[in-house]
Design an enzyme around this catalytic site. Structure first.
Site, PDB file in Angstrom:
ATOM      1  N   HIS A 131       0.873  -1.183   0.000  1.00  0.00           N
ATOM      2  CA  HIS A 131       0.000   0.000   0.000  1.00  0.00           C
ATOM      3  C   HIS A 131       0.907   1.230   0.000  1.00  0.00           C
ATOM      4  O   HIS A 131       1.701   1.401   0.938  1.00  0.00           O
ATOM      5  CB  HIS A 131      -0.892   0.008   1.237  1.00  0.00           C
ATOM      6  CG  HIS A 131      -1.747  -1.222   1.351  1.00  0.00           C
ATOM      7  ND1 HIS A 131      -3.052  -1.265   0.895  1.00  0.00           N
ATOM      8  CD2 HIS A 131      -1.475  -2.462   1.823  1.00  0.00           C
ATOM      9  CE1 HIS A 131      -3.538  -2.480   1.109  1.00  0.00           C
ATOM     10  NE2 HIS A 131      -2.607  -3.228   1.665  1.00  0.00           N
ATOM     11  N   GLU A 168      -7.209 -12.528   5.870  1.00  0.00           N
ATOM     12  CA  GLU A 168      -6.190 -11.916   6.744  1.00  0.00           C
ATOM     13  C   GLU A 168      -6.733 -12.060   8.173  1.00  0.00           C
ATOM     14  O   GLU A 168      -6.228 -12.859   8.954  1.00  0.00           O
ATOM     15  CB  GLU A 168      -5.972 -10.449   6.361  1.00  0.00           C
ATOM     16  CG  GLU A 168      -4.965  -9.714   7.253  1.00  0.00           C
ATOM     17  CD  GLU A 168      -4.869  -8.210   6.928  1.00  0.00           C
ATOM     18  OE1 GLU A 168      -5.791  -7.656   6.294  1.00  0.00           O
ATOM     19  OE2 GLU A 168      -3.852  -7.591   7.337  1.00  0.00           O
ATOM     20  N   ASP A 197       2.604  -2.738   4.512  1.00  0.00           N
ATOM     21  CA  ASP A 197       2.714  -1.331   4.942  1.00  0.00           C
ATOM     22  C   ASP A 197       4.038  -1.149   5.678  1.00  0.00           C
ATOM     23  O   ASP A 197       4.079  -1.018   6.909  1.00  0.00           O
ATOM     24  CB  ASP A 197       1.545  -0.984   5.879  1.00  0.00           C
ATOM     25  CG  ASP A 197       0.197  -1.205   5.218  1.00  0.00           C
ATOM     26  OD1 ASP A 197      -0.171  -0.388   4.353  1.00  0.00           O
ATOM     27  OD2 ASP A 197      -0.458  -2.218   5.531  1.00  0.00           O
TER      28      ASP A 197
HETATM   29  N1  ADE Z   1      -4.876  -1.300   4.148  1.00  0.00           N
HETATM   30  C1  ADE Z   1      -3.570  -1.129   4.351  1.00  0.00           C
HETATM   31  N2  ADE Z   1      -3.033  -2.241   4.878  1.00  0.00           N
HETATM   32  C2  ADE Z   1      -4.028  -3.151   4.985  1.00  0.00           C
HETATM   33  C3  ADE Z   1      -4.094  -4.486   5.430  1.00  0.00           C
HETATM   34  N3  ADE Z   1      -3.038  -5.154   5.893  1.00  0.00           N
HETATM   35  N4  ADE Z   1      -5.295  -5.105   5.415  1.00  0.00           N
HETATM   36  C4  ADE Z   1      -6.366  -4.463   4.971  1.00  0.00           C
HETATM   37  N5  ADE Z   1      -6.357  -3.212   4.543  1.00  0.00           N
HETATM   38  C5  ADE Z   1      -5.187  -2.549   4.528  1.00  0.00           C
HETATM   39 ZN    ZN Z   2      -2.643  -5.152   2.456  1.00  0.00          ZN
END
Ligand code: ADE
Ligand code: ZN
Length: 343
Positions: free
Chosen positions: A20, A201, A280
């Site tokens: 991201h 996730e 991230d």
């Molecule tokens: N937006 C940024 N990182 C994310 C993640 N790990 N899961 C879901 N949305 C996100």
């Molecule tokens: Zn992500």
């Protein structure tokens, strides 16, 4: 022979498929941009920001991630953000990247879609010219916002034609199943976008099945909870659906207990197509090479396995077949130079 895995992982040609751009906003840049734009942040300095980066789950991270996005206002801000990532990518021999951006979090604050996308695209073009890093940009839709907002965002995107390659789905997963976006993704596919989605996730395996069946996802972001459903694992392996796994993210968001308990190796052993990614990196304590090294050390992966993961990163990309072949060949040559035959 490879004695130290870090230099090997650093020089290994790699693609990054789950990143991201807003998640690459380092605290120094966040504070500098906020000052430049007259924006108030919850932190006065880098130490305060880093001290706040202690997450209990996905939502606790997203709260800070979106707060940090407030610093990004002008086209140059989006350029600088993207360029800083590309400079790091070049140092790590990341040859191809398919980054996400989250336009809704910016348009909701009154920043124009065009401002965001033009800044990003300009940096991606410069990155290709200066470093030879190719890219395919993916517009991520926020699943905790209404489907109408996602549809409206797609309309904006249309003006940028082929400059946006794909559409993804991110943000808070639980309570926002793929069904909510069935119509949006049907529209996206009709518009010619490649489709990916975060699933599995924090959410259950049924969200992965839904992402495949309802959204038409070609790649699953994270997907680690697939292991709870053996039928799904068989399907993902059979259909070679790539899963973009992010080890350091999963630990920092407490999706897994520790790196040693991370299911990456189990997923590889189950015959799944997995790739390593950073998600991230400014928030999770490591960029792509750090994720390769952390996974290798915790799960006892050797250079041979890292090279296989790097091959998979190109194979799972949206590059054309010729480009994939060239990159995979470069990985094989790199491995050979290090005394690791791959075939
Ligand atoms: N937006 C940024 N990182 C994310 C993640 N790990 N899961 C879901 N949305 C996100
Ligand atoms: Zn992500």
């Amino acid at each position: 022979m490879v004695h130290d895995i870090r230099p090997f992982a650093l020089g290994l040609p790699k693609a990054e498929l789950h990143l991201h751009l807003e998640g690459t906003l380092e605290p120094e840049m966040m504070l500098r941009l906020a000052r430049r734009n007259g924006i108030d942040l919850p932190y006065q300095n880098v130490d305060q920001a880093l001290a706040a980066y202690e997450f209990s789950d996905l939502q606790s991270f997203l709260d800070l991630y979106y707060a940090g996005c407030a610093a990004l206002v002008t086209e140059d801000d989006f350029y600088d953000l993207t360029w800083a990532y590309l400079m790091r990518a070049a140092q790590e021999n990341i040859c191809h990247v398919e980054p996400f951006f989250d336009p809704q979090t910016h348009t909701e604050r009154g920043v124009r879609f065009g401002t965001v996308v033009t800044g990003i695209l300009r940096a991606l073009e410069d990155g290709e010219e200066r470093f030879g890093i190719t890219s395919r940009l993916i517009l991520a839709l926020l699943r905790d916002r209404p489907a109408d907002s996602a549809l409206h965002t797609l309309e904006h995107a249309h003006r940028y034609g082929r400059h946006i390659a794909g559409v993804g789905l991110d943000s808070a997963e639980l309570g926002h199943p793929p069904e909510k976006f069935a119509e949006v993704f049907e529209t996206a596919r009709m518009m010619g976008y490649r489709v990916v989605a975060h699933a599995g996730e924090e959410g259950p395996p049924s969200y992965i099945t839904g992402a495949l069946d309802i959204l038409g996802a070609e790649r699953i972001d994270h997907g680690i909870r697939c292991l709870e459903d053996p039928v799904l694992v068989k399907r993902l392996a059979r259909d070679r659906v790539p899963l973009t796994v992010c080890p350091l993210s999963n630990v920092r968001l407490r999706v897994v207990r520790s790196l040693a308990a991370h299911p990456l190796k189990q997923m590889m052993d189950a015959g799944l197509t997995v790739t390593i990614n950073s998600d991230d990196p400014a928030y999770f304590g490591g960029y792509l090479t750090d994720n390769y090294v952390a996974a290798a050390e915790a799960l006892h992966l050797g250079p041979h396995e890292l090279a296989r993961l790097a091959e998979a990163s190109f194979d799972a990309s949206f590059l054309d077949a010729d480009a994939k072949d060239q990159h995979v060949y470069a990985v094989q040559q790199y491995a050979k130079r290090h005394g690791i035959p791959l075939s």
